[in-house]
Design a protein around this motif. Structure first.
Motif, PDB file in Angstrom:
ATOM      1  N   GLY A  88       0.865  -1.243   0.090  1.00 13.13           N
ATOM      2  CA  GLY A  88      -0.037   0.260  -0.042  1.00 13.13           C
ATOM      3  C   GLY A  88       0.915   1.145   0.140  1.00 13.13           C
ATOM      4  N   ARG A  89       0.873   1.844   1.207  1.00 14.52           N
ATOM      5  CA  ARG A  89       1.888   2.997   1.256  1.00 14.52           C
ATOM      6  C   ARG A  89       2.915   3.067   2.031  1.00 14.52           C
ATOM      7  NH1 ARG A  89       2.135   8.349   0.702  1.00 14.52           N
ATOM      8  NH2 ARG A  89       2.055   9.483   2.621  1.00 14.52           N
ATOM      9  N   PHE A  90       3.129   1.920   2.876  1.00 15.27           N
ATOM     10  CA  PHE A  90       4.108   1.962   3.814  1.00 15.27           C
ATOM     11  C   PHE A  90       4.888   0.121   3.890  1.00 15.27           C
ATOM     12  CE2 PHE A  90       1.763   5.188   5.531  1.00 15.27           C
ATOM     13  CZ  PHE A  90       2.419   6.243   5.488  1.00 15.27           C
ATOM     14  N   ILE A  91       5.996   0.143   3.901  1.00 10.45           N
ATOM     15  CA  ILE A  91       6.481  -1.354   4.078  1.00 10.45           C
ATOM     16  C   ILE A  91       7.520  -1.084   5.295  1.00 10.45           C
ATOM     17  CG2 ILE A  91       8.156  -2.993   3.208  1.00 10.45           C
ATOM     18  CD1 ILE A  91       7.025  -2.088   0.222  1.00 10.45           C
ATOM     19  N   VAL A  92       7.410  -1.909   6.061  1.00  3.88           N
ATOM     20  CA  VAL A  92       8.452  -2.188   7.297  1.00  3.88           C
ATOM     21  C   VAL A  92       9.210  -3.431   7.063  1.00  3.88           C
ATOM     22  CG1 VAL A  92       8.650  -2.255   9.864  1.00  3.88           C
ATOM     23  CG2 VAL A  92       6.939  -0.762   8.847  1.00  3.88           C
ATOM     24  N   LEU A  93      10.584  -3.375   6.900  1.00  5.55           N
ATOM     25  CA  LEU A  93      11.373  -4.479   6.481  1.00  5.55           C
ATOM     26  C   LEU A  93      11.780  -4.783   8.040  1.00  5.55           C
ATOM     27  CD1 LEU A  93      13.402  -3.990   3.384  1.00  5.55           C
ATOM     28  CD2 LEU A  93      11.510  -5.294   3.664  1.00  5.55           C
ATOM     29  N   ASP A  94      11.486  -5.758   8.577  1.00 10.07           N
ATOM     30  CA  ASP A  94      12.007  -6.389   9.940  1.00 10.07           C
ATOM     31  C   ASP A  94      13.106  -7.241   9.608  1.00 10.07           C
ATOM     32  OD1 ASP A  94      12.499  -7.766  12.124  1.00 10.07           O
ATOM     33  OD2 ASP A  94      10.150  -8.284  12.543  1.00 10.07           O
ATOM     34  N   LEU A  95      14.350  -6.742   9.840  1.00 10.41           N
ATOM     35  CA  LEU A  95      15.609  -7.412   9.614  1.00 10.41           C
ATOM     36  C   LEU A  95      15.994  -8.091  10.777  1.00 10.41           C
ATOM     37  CD1 LEU A  95      17.195  -4.722   7.568  1.00 10.41           C
ATOM     38  CD2 LEU A  95      15.805  -6.309   6.709  1.00 10.41           C
ATOM     39  N   SER A  96      15.402  -8.286  11.791  1.00  6.66           N
ATOM     40  CA  SER A  96      15.945  -9.058  13.146  1.00  6.66           C
ATOM     41  C   SER A  96      16.307 -10.568  12.793  1.00  6.66           C
ATOM     42  CB  SER A  96      14.746  -9.227  14.196  1.00  6.66           C
ATOM     43  OG  SER A  96      13.634  -9.716  13.566  1.00  6.66           O
ATOM     44  N   GLY A  97      15.747 -10.947  11.662  1.00  3.70           N
ATOM     45  CA  GLY A  97      16.367 -12.707  11.339  1.00  3.70           C
ATOM     46  C   GLY A  97      17.533 -12.611  10.351  1.00  3.70           C
ATOM     47  N   VAL A  98      18.153 -11.312  10.081  1.00  5.88           N
ATOM     48  CA  VAL A  98      19.282 -11.319   9.133  1.00  5.88           C
ATOM     49  C   VAL A  98      20.367 -11.581   9.938  1.00  5.88           C
ATOM     50  CG1 VAL A  98      20.599 -10.032   7.340  1.00  5.88           C
ATOM     51  CG2 VAL A  98      18.097  -9.720   7.468  1.00  5.88           C
ATOM     52  N   SER A  99      21.036 -12.808   9.414  1.00  5.76           N
ATOM     53  CA  SER A  99      22.207 -13.285  10.167  1.00  5.76           C
ATOM     54  C   SER A  99      23.539 -12.796   9.599  1.00  5.76           C
ATOM     55  CB  SER A  99      22.361 -14.730   9.920  1.00  5.76           C
ATOM     56  OG  SER A  99      22.227 -15.295   8.457  1.00  5.76           O
ATOM     57  N   PHE A 100      23.538 -12.127   8.298  1.00  9.05           N
ATOM     58  CA  PHE A 100      24.848 -11.738   7.718  1.00  9.05           C
ATOM     59  C   PHE A 100      24.311 -10.863   6.477  1.00  9.05           C
ATOM     60  CE2 PHE A 100      28.063 -12.025   4.314  1.00  9.05           C
ATOM     61  CZ  PHE A 100      29.152 -11.620   5.177  1.00  9.05           C
ATOM     62  N   CYS A 101      25.143  -9.888   6.299  1.00 14.41           N
ATOM     63  CA  CYS A 101      24.909  -8.814   5.320  1.00 14.41           C
ATOM     64  C   CYS A 101      26.053  -8.178   4.750  1.00 14.41           C
ATOM     65  CB  CYS A 101      24.027  -7.720   5.632  1.00 14.41           C
ATOM     66  SG  CYS A 101      23.452  -6.475   4.683  1.00 14.41           S
ATOM     67  N   ASP A 102      26.411  -8.460   3.525  1.00 10.58           N
ATOM     68  CA  ASP A 102      27.725  -7.995   2.928  1.00 10.58           C
ATOM     69  C   ASP A 102      27.220  -6.778   1.904  1.00 10.58           C
ATOM     70  OD1 ASP A 102      26.640  -9.097   0.605  1.00 10.58           O
ATOM     71  OD2 ASP A 102      28.425 -10.451   0.270  1.00 10.58           O
ATOM     72  N   SER A 103      28.183  -6.382   1.064  1.00 12.31           N
ATOM     73  CA  SER A 103      27.929  -5.089   0.234  1.00 12.31           C
ATOM     74  C   SER A 103      26.660  -5.356  -0.604  1.00 12.31           C
ATOM     75  CB  SER A 103      29.178  -4.747  -0.639  1.00 12.31           C
ATOM     76  OG  SER A 103      29.602  -5.724  -1.467  1.00 12.31           O
ATOM     77  N   ALA A 104      26.582  -6.682  -1.038  1.00 16.95           N
ATOM     78  CA  ALA A 104      25.473  -6.973  -2.006  1.00 16.95           C
ATOM     79  C   ALA A 104      24.019  -6.914  -1.268  1.00 16.95           C
ATOM     80  CB  ALA A 104      25.524  -8.497  -2.579  1.00 16.95           C
ATOM     81  N   GLY A 105      24.021  -7.265  -0.078  1.00 18.04           N
ATOM     82  CA  GLY A 105      22.765  -7.112   0.678  1.00 18.04           C
ATOM     83  C   GLY A 105      22.477  -5.652   0.917  1.00 18.04           C
ATOM     84  N   LEU A 106      23.581  -4.820   1.377  1.00 18.66           N
ATOM     85  CA  LEU A 106      23.626  -3.348   1.387  1.00 18.66           C
ATOM     86  C   LEU A 106      22.720  -2.676   0.296  1.00 18.66           C
ATOM     87  CD1 LEU A 106      23.442  -0.796   3.226  1.00 18.66           C
ATOM     88  CD2 LEU A 106      26.059  -0.683   2.656  1.00 18.66           C
ATOM     89  N   SER A 107      23.475  -3.123  -0.964  1.00 14.43           N
ATOM     90  CA  SER A 107      22.963  -2.807  -2.212  1.00 14.43           C
ATOM     91  C   SER A 107      21.406  -3.007  -2.446  1.00 14.43           C
ATOM     92  CB  SER A 107      23.796  -3.225  -3.422  1.00 14.43           C
ATOM     93  OG  SER A 107      23.475  -2.945  -4.656  1.00 14.43           O
ATOM     94  N   LEU A 108      20.959  -4.177  -2.040  1.00  8.17           N
ATOM     95  CA  LEU A 108      19.782  -4.642  -2.123  1.00  8.17           C
ATOM     96  C   LEU A 108      18.723  -3.886  -1.416  1.00  8.17           C
ATOM     97  CD1 LEU A 108      17.837  -7.047  -3.248  1.00  8.17           C
ATOM     98  CD2 LEU A 108      18.371  -8.066  -0.967  1.00  8.17           C
ATOM     99  N   LEU A 109      19.007  -3.347  -0.146  1.00 11.22           N
ATOM    100  CA  LEU A 109      18.103  -2.467   0.647  1.00 11.22           C
ATOM    101  C   LEU A 109      18.155  -1.106   0.057  1.00 11.22           C
ATOM    102  CD1 LEU A 109      19.789  -3.315   4.149  1.00 11.22           C
ATOM    103  CD2 LEU A 109      17.279  -4.028   3.199  1.00 11.22           C
ATOM    104  N   ILE A 110      19.295  -0.443  -0.489  1.00 13.73           N
ATOM    105  CA  ILE A 110      19.248   0.590  -1.493  1.00 13.73           C
ATOM    106  C   ILE A 110      18.337   0.662  -2.537  1.00 13.73           C
ATOM    107  CG2 ILE A 110      20.645   2.308  -2.312  1.00 13.73           C
ATOM    108  CD1 ILE A 110      23.071   1.396  -0.225  1.00 13.73           C
ATOM    109  N   GLY A 111      18.572  -0.546  -3.323  1.00 14.71           N
ATOM    110  CA  GLY A 111      17.736  -0.551  -4.556  1.00 14.71           C
ATOM    111  C   GLY A 111      16.373  -0.735  -4.210  1.00 14.71           C
ATOM    112  N   ALA A 112      15.905  -1.508  -3.132  1.00 19.03           N
ATOM    113  CA  ALA A 112      14.876  -1.632  -2.677  1.00 19.03           C
ATOM    114  C   ALA A 112      13.761  -0.215  -2.464  1.00 19.03           C
ATOM    115  CB  ALA A 112      14.203  -2.498  -1.573  1.00 19.03           C
TER     116      ALA A 112
END
Length: 115
Positions: free
Chosen positions: A43-67
Motif C-alpha cells: 500500500g503506502r508503507f513497508i516495514v522491513l523487519d531485519l531481526s532475522g538477518v544473520s549476515f549482510c555484505d555489500s550486495a545485501g546493502l545494495s539490495l536494501l538501497i535498491g529497494a
C-alpha cells in the motif's frame, strides 16, 4: 549458509516483511525479485523487519538501497526495523542510516505511520 526468506503480513496500510537468513551476493538474486514484488503490492508503507538477518555484505546493502530507490518514485515509504547490530554498524559507516529510516522495533515504525 542460511537460505533467505521473506514472510509478510499486512497491518492496516502497512506491509511488514520479516527478512531472515543471509543477505549477500549469493542470496541477492533470490531476494531482489521478492523485494520488487513487495513494493509492487504494498500500500503506502513497508516495514522491513531485519531481526532475522544473520549476515549482510555489500550486495545485501545494495539490495536494501535498491529497494528504497524503487519504492520512492512509487510513493511507497520503505523503512527498516529491528536491524541487527552488525548491520546497523554497516549502515552507520556507509552513511546509509541517514537515508534509510531505521526504527528499533516494528511497533515503533508502525506507530509513526499510523498502522
Amino acid at each position: 549458509m542460511s537460505d533467505p526468506s521473506v514472510e509478510t503480513f499486512a497491518v492496516g496500510h502497512c506491509l511488514v516483511a520479516r527478512v531472515s537468513g543471509e543477505m549477500d551476493f549469493v542470496t541477492e538474486p533470490v531476494l531482489r525479485p521478492q523485494f520488487k514484488e513487495l513494493i509492487a503490492r504494498a500500500g503506502r508503507f513497508i516495514v522491513l523487519d531485519l531481526s532475522g538477518v544473520s549476515f549482510c555484505d555489500s550486495a545485501g546493502l545494495s539490495l536494501l538501497i535498491g529497494a528504497w530507490k524503487q519504492a520512492e518514485p512509487s510513493g511507497v515509504v520503505l523503512v527498516l526495523a529491528c536491524v541487527p547490530e552488525h548491520l546497523r554498524r554497516v549502515l552507520q559507516m556507509t552513511g546509509m542510516d541517514q537515508i534509510l529510516r531505521v526504527f528499533n522495533t516494528v511497533a515503533n515504525a508502525r506507530a509513526v505511520f499510523g498502522c
